[in-house]
Design a protein around this motif. Structure first.
Motif, PDB file in Angstrom:
ATOM      1  N   MET A  26      30.207  31.227 -73.995  1.00  0.00           N
ATOM      2  CA  MET A  26      28.866  31.824 -73.956  1.00  0.00           C
ATOM      3  C   MET A  26      27.867  30.949 -74.703  1.00  0.00           C
ATOM      4  SD  MET A  26      29.816  35.819 -74.690  1.00  0.00           S
ATOM      5  CE  MET A  26      31.384  36.455 -74.106  1.00  0.00           C
ATOM      6  N   GLY A  27      28.272  30.437 -75.867  1.00  0.00           N
ATOM      7  CA  GLY A  27      27.400  29.548 -76.622  1.00  0.00           C
ATOM      8  C   GLY A  27      27.104  28.266 -75.876  1.00  0.00           C
ATOM      9  N   ASP A  28      28.122  27.685 -75.253  1.00  0.00           N
ATOM     10  CA  ASP A  28      27.918  26.470 -74.457  1.00  0.00           C
ATOM     11  C   ASP A  28      26.901  26.718 -73.346  1.00  0.00           C
ATOM     12  OD1 ASP A  28      29.817  25.176 -75.986  1.00  0.00           O
ATOM     13  OD2 ASP A  28      31.355  25.129 -74.430  1.00  0.00           O
ATOM     14  N   MET A  29      26.882  27.931 -72.824  1.00  0.00           N
ATOM     15  CA  MET A  29      25.991  28.264 -71.715  1.00  0.00           C
ATOM     16  C   MET A  29      24.632  28.780 -72.193  1.00  0.00           C
ATOM     17  SD  MET A  29      27.303  27.345 -68.946  1.00  0.00           S
ATOM     18  CE  MET A  29      28.617  26.168 -69.198  1.00  0.00           C
ATOM     19  N   GLY A  30      24.319  28.567 -73.477  1.00  0.00           N
ATOM     20  CA  GLY A  30      22.975  28.822 -73.972  1.00  0.00           C
ATOM     21  C   GLY A  30      22.804  30.044 -74.839  1.00  0.00           C
ATOM     22  N   ALA A  31      23.823  30.900 -74.959  1.00  0.00           N
ATOM     23  CA  ALA A  31      23.694  32.102 -75.779  1.00  0.00           C
ATOM     24  C   ALA A  31      23.610  31.744 -77.258  1.00  0.00           C
ATOM     25  CB  ALA A  31      24.867  33.039 -75.534  1.00  0.00           C
ATOM     26  N   ASP A  32      22.917  32.586 -78.019  1.00  0.00           N
ATOM     27  CA  ASP A  32      22.840  32.465 -79.479  1.00  0.00           C
ATOM     28  C   ASP A  32      23.965  33.314 -80.046  1.00  0.00           C
ATOM     29  OD1 ASP A  32      22.120  32.101 -82.098  1.00  0.00           O
ATOM     30  OD2 ASP A  32      20.229  33.215 -81.974  1.00  0.00           O
ATOM     31  N   ALA A 324      42.393   9.593 -72.800  1.00  0.00           N
ATOM     32  CA  ALA A 324      41.896   8.258 -72.424  1.00  0.00           C
ATOM     33  C   ALA A 324      41.629   8.118 -70.931  1.00  0.00           C
ATOM     34  CB  ALA A 324      42.902   7.198 -72.866  1.00  0.00           C
ATOM     35  N   ASP A 325      41.886   9.150 -70.150  1.00  0.00           N
ATOM     36  CA  ASP A 325      41.766   9.046 -68.701  1.00  0.00           C
ATOM     37  C   ASP A 325      40.350   8.639 -68.298  1.00  0.00           C
ATOM     38  OD1 ASP A 325      43.159   9.956 -65.974  1.00  0.00           O
ATOM     39  OD2 ASP A 325      41.059  10.563 -65.911  1.00  0.00           O
ATOM     40  N   PRO A 326      40.212   7.594 -67.480  1.00  0.00           N
ATOM     41  CA  PRO A 326      38.862   7.109 -67.144  1.00  0.00           C
ATOM     42  C   PRO A 326      38.030   8.119 -66.374  1.00  0.00           C
ATOM     43  CG  PRO A 326      40.551   5.993 -65.831  1.00  0.00           C
ATOM     44  CD  PRO A 326      41.266   6.755 -66.892  1.00  0.00           C
ATOM     45  N   HIS A 327      38.658   8.908 -65.518  1.00  0.00           N
ATOM     46  CA  HIS A 327      37.888   9.916 -64.779  1.00  0.00           C
ATOM     47  C   HIS A 327      37.287  10.948 -65.735  1.00  0.00           C
ATOM     48  CE1 HIS A 327      36.914  12.772 -61.522  1.00  0.00           C
ATOM     49  NE2 HIS A 327      37.282  13.688 -62.412  1.00  0.00           N
ATOM     50  N   LEU A 328      38.083  11.408 -66.700  1.00  0.00           N
ATOM     51  CA  LEU A 328      37.570  12.408 -67.640  1.00  0.00           C
ATOM     52  C   LEU A 328      36.477  11.826 -68.522  1.00  0.00           C
ATOM     53  CD1 LEU A 328      40.793  14.342 -68.708  1.00  0.00           C
ATOM     54  CD2 LEU A 328      39.105  14.923 -66.951  1.00  0.00           C
ATOM     55  N   PRO A 351      33.263  21.697 -68.822  1.00  0.00           N
ATOM     56  CA  PRO A 351      33.739  21.306 -67.491  1.00  0.00           C
ATOM     57  C   PRO A 351      32.915  21.873 -66.336  1.00  0.00           C
ATOM     58  CG  PRO A 351      35.209  22.932 -68.476  1.00  0.00           C
ATOM     59  CD  PRO A 351      34.236  22.539 -69.543  1.00  0.00           C
ATOM     60  N   THR A 352      32.184  22.972 -66.581  1.00  0.00           N
ATOM     61  CA  THR A 352      31.420  23.616 -65.519  1.00  0.00           C
ATOM     62  C   THR A 352      30.011  23.047 -65.455  1.00  0.00           C
ATOM     63  OG1 THR A 352      32.655  25.645 -65.949  1.00  0.00           O
ATOM     64  CG2 THR A 352      30.667  25.850 -64.607  1.00  0.00           C
ATOM     65  N   GLY A 353      29.584  22.633 -64.266  1.00  0.00           N
ATOM     66  CA  GLY A 353      28.259  22.047 -64.113  1.00  0.00           C
ATOM     67  C   GLY A 353      27.288  22.983 -63.407  1.00  0.00           C
ATOM     68  N   PHE A 354      26.049  23.017 -63.863  1.00  0.00           N
ATOM     69  CA  PHE A 354      24.968  23.778 -63.230  1.00  0.00           C
ATOM     70  C   PHE A 354      23.846  22.799 -62.892  1.00  0.00           C
ATOM     71  CE2 PHE A 354      27.333  26.967 -65.425  1.00  0.00           C
ATOM     72  CZ  PHE A 354      27.073  28.187 -64.810  1.00  0.00           C
ATOM     73  N   SER A 355      23.296  22.905 -61.691  1.00  0.00           N
ATOM     74  CA  SER A 355      22.296  21.923 -61.275  1.00  0.00           C
ATOM     75  C   SER A 355      20.960  22.105 -61.995  1.00  0.00           C
ATOM     76  CB  SER A 355      22.081  21.998 -59.761  1.00  0.00           C
ATOM     77  OG  SER A 355      21.559  23.269 -59.372  1.00  0.00           O
ATOM     78  N   ARG A 356      20.561  23.354 -62.292  1.00  0.00           N
ATOM     79  CA  ARG A 356      19.268  23.583 -62.939  1.00  0.00           C
ATOM     80  C   ARG A 356      19.386  23.967 -64.410  1.00  0.00           C
ATOM     81  NH1 ARG A 356      16.732  27.589 -62.143  1.00  0.00           N
ATOM     82  NH2 ARG A 356      18.170  28.877 -60.939  1.00  0.00           N
ATOM     83  N   GLY A 359      24.859  23.842 -69.295  1.00  0.00           N
ATOM     84  CA  GLY A 359      25.168  24.136 -70.678  1.00  0.00           C
ATOM     85  C   GLY A 359      25.006  22.903 -71.547  1.00  0.00           C
ATOM     86  N   SER A 360      25.137  23.085 -72.854  1.00  0.00           N
ATOM     87  CA  SER A 360      24.961  21.952 -73.762  1.00  0.00           C
ATOM     88  C   SER A 360      25.708  22.210 -75.064  1.00  0.00           C
ATOM     89  CB  SER A 360      23.471  21.740 -74.070  1.00  0.00           C
ATOM     90  OG  SER A 360      22.927  22.889 -74.700  1.00  0.00           O
ATOM     91  N   ILE A 361      26.039  21.135 -75.739  1.00  0.00           N
ATOM     92  CA  ILE A 361      26.617  21.219 -77.083  1.00  0.00           C
ATOM     93  C   ILE A 361      25.485  20.955 -78.056  1.00  0.00           C
ATOM     94  CG2 ILE A 361      28.329  20.297 -78.679  1.00  0.00           C
ATOM     95  CD1 ILE A 361      29.986  19.470 -76.228  1.00  0.00           C
ATOM     96  N   ARG A 362      25.010  22.008 -78.695  1.00  0.00           N
ATOM     97  CA  ARG A 362      23.827  21.908 -79.551  1.00  0.00           C
ATOM     98  C   ARG A 362      24.173  21.833 -81.022  1.00  0.00           C
ATOM     99  NH1 ARG A 362      23.740  25.825 -76.145  1.00  0.00           N
ATOM    100  NH2 ARG A 362      23.910  27.437 -77.747  1.00  0.00           N
ATOM    101  N   ALA A 363      25.335  22.338 -81.384  1.00  0.00           N
ATOM    102  CA  ALA A 363      25.702  22.369 -82.804  1.00  0.00           C
ATOM    103  C   ALA A 363      27.221  22.375 -82.925  1.00  0.00           C
ATOM    104  CB  ALA A 363      25.123  23.616 -83.470  1.00  0.00           C
ATOM    105  N   PRO A 364      27.757  21.656 -83.908  1.00  0.00           N
ATOM    106  CA  PRO A 364      29.202  21.682 -84.130  1.00  0.00           C
ATOM    107  C   PRO A 364      29.620  22.994 -84.800  1.00  0.00           C
ATOM    108  CG  PRO A 364      28.144  20.410 -85.847  1.00  0.00           C
ATOM    109  CD  PRO A 364      27.055  20.808 -84.890  1.00  0.00           C
ATOM    110  N   ALA A 365      30.913  23.192 -84.939  1.00  0.00           N
ATOM    111  CA  ALA A 365      31.423  24.398 -85.596  1.00  0.00           C
ATOM    112  C   ALA A 365      30.835  24.514 -87.005  1.00  0.00           C
ATOM    113  CB  ALA A 365      32.939  24.355 -85.660  1.00  0.00           C
TER     114      ALA A 365
END
Length: 386
Positions: A26-32, A324-328, A351-356, A359-365
């Motif tokens: 949920m946090g990755d997808m923008g929730a506070d 180390a996998d190049p695709h990942l 892993p999940t992509g949205f076109s518009r 999600g984002s990683i905004r802050a570490p643990a």
């Protein structure tokens, strides 16, 4: 902030893996996401390895994009402070036993009058509808009770085995995430929140039985339980002359191509193996033949032979090789990040992509108690006024 859940406020009263995995999504997808912890913190903070106390690797991998607040919920004053925050929340997720939540005055019945729009999710071990309600539940126990450990039994000894990942926690965590998202969607139409129950036992039993209910799907049964292809003693990564590969011809055309490549064209025309219903009945012999053929070449020879054959196959990668996998790396699943106290980290991407609204990683643990409940309450209240 970005993501499809931007603007959604989540109170996270969970620990270990099931709940934190859900709320991190949920946090990755923008929730506070506001993580409520006791003074000793989530127990996963203390699981090794770690560079500093209270910041263990599993915790770091399950709690980014969250803020940490320490409360003693057995204190009436702290419990009341949390109820005050509930008035401004969209989602409340807990994996504390329901009877304990009721004693604390943090059950759905108590919170619902404070906020009729609240989506309240109880992530529990066992449904409150059954006799196991309130029993303690951990991943190994649920794997055993759901039948998963039995279907993982070693083909030679028959001894049951656990899957070597916390599959019950993570499967239930994914279920929490999608259940909350669906309840939020429904709220857009009704204007009302609701209570959700996600029990680990029922969730993993349903997950396991999808294919393994098999003949018992019918009443009376049309055969034994268990998806025969998966339970074949020959189904495993196949040994080559110098290692192992995963190989799964599945369609008739794929099986025919494999046997021709392997120098056994006569099998490619054998109806026992090339007619789908017959193939299912003879799957043990077919997999045994596959294993015998794979032993005749090296891993490199098989990979070269199968490269353009459109037959699903892979090397068996170690965890180090996966990272180390190049695709990942190209898809961004493994990313370097700098943590303010823990230094350089590898962080798993989204892993999940949205076109518009990606999600984002905004802050570490967060560090334990890094944030102030009073500051958050003022921020949320002001956000509603604006």
């Amino acid at each position: 902030m970005s993501g499809p859940l931007q603007g959604i406020r989540v109170i996270d009263l969970t620990s270990v893996a099931m709940g934190p995995y859900a709320t991190q999504i949920m946090g990755d997808m923008g929730a506070d996401v506001i993580k409520i912890e006791p003074k000793d913190g989530d127990v996963f903070r203390h699981v090794a390895p770690a560079r500093h106390p209270g910041m263990g690797a599993p915790f770091l991998n399950l709690n980014r994009n969250k803020r940490s607040v320490v409360l003693d919920l057995k204190s009436p004053a702290d419990a009341e402070r949390l109820r005050g925050l509930v008035r401004h929340a969209d989602v409340f997720v807990s994996n504390v036993r329901p009877k304990s939540m009721a004693r604390l005055g943090l059950d759905d019945a108590t919170l619902r009058p404070l906020n009729p729009r609240l989506v309240y999710c109880a992530a529990v071990g066992f449904s409150e509808k059954g006799r196991y309600a309130g029993r303690p539940a951990f991943d190994d126990i649920i794997q055993a009770m759901s039948g998963l450990a039995a279907v993982q039994a070693h083909p030679d000894t028959g001894h049951p085995a656990y899957v070597n990942t916390i599959v019950a926690d993570k499967t239930a965590g994914l279920t929490v995430a999608y259940a909350v998202a669906m309840a939020l969607y429904e709220r857009e139409r009704s204007g009302l929140g609701q209570a959700i129950e996600v029990p680990m036992f029922e969730t993993l039993a349903a997950f396991t039985l999808v294919e393994h209910l098999a003949g018992h799907t019918f009443e009376p049964p049309e055969g034994p339980m268990g998806y025969e292809r998966l339970l074949s003693s020959a189904r495993r990564p196949y040994r080559t002359q110098d290692g192992f590969i995963a190989l799964l011809p599945y369609t008739t055309a794929q099986w025919q191509r494999f046997f021709r490549l392997a120098g056994r064209p006569e099998v490619a025309e054998d109806p026992r193996y090339m007619e789908p219903a017959q193939r299912s009945r003879n799957i043990h012999a077919l997999y045994g033949m596959l294993a015998d053929l794979v032993r005749q070449r090296t891993t490199a020879q098989w990979l070269a032979l199968l490269a353009d054959a459109d037959i699903p196959h892979s090397e068996v990668l170690s965890m180090e090789a996966v990272v180390a996998d190049p695709h990942l790396r190209e898809s961004g699943l493994v990313q370097p990040h700098a943590h303010p106290t823990e230094g350089a980290l590898r962080m798993l991407g989204i892993p999940t992509g949205f076109s518009r609204t990606p999600g984002s990683i905004r802050a570490p643990a967060p560090a334990l108690g890094q944030h102030s409940l009073d500051d958050i309450a003022r921020e949320w209240a002001q956000g509603e006024q604006s």
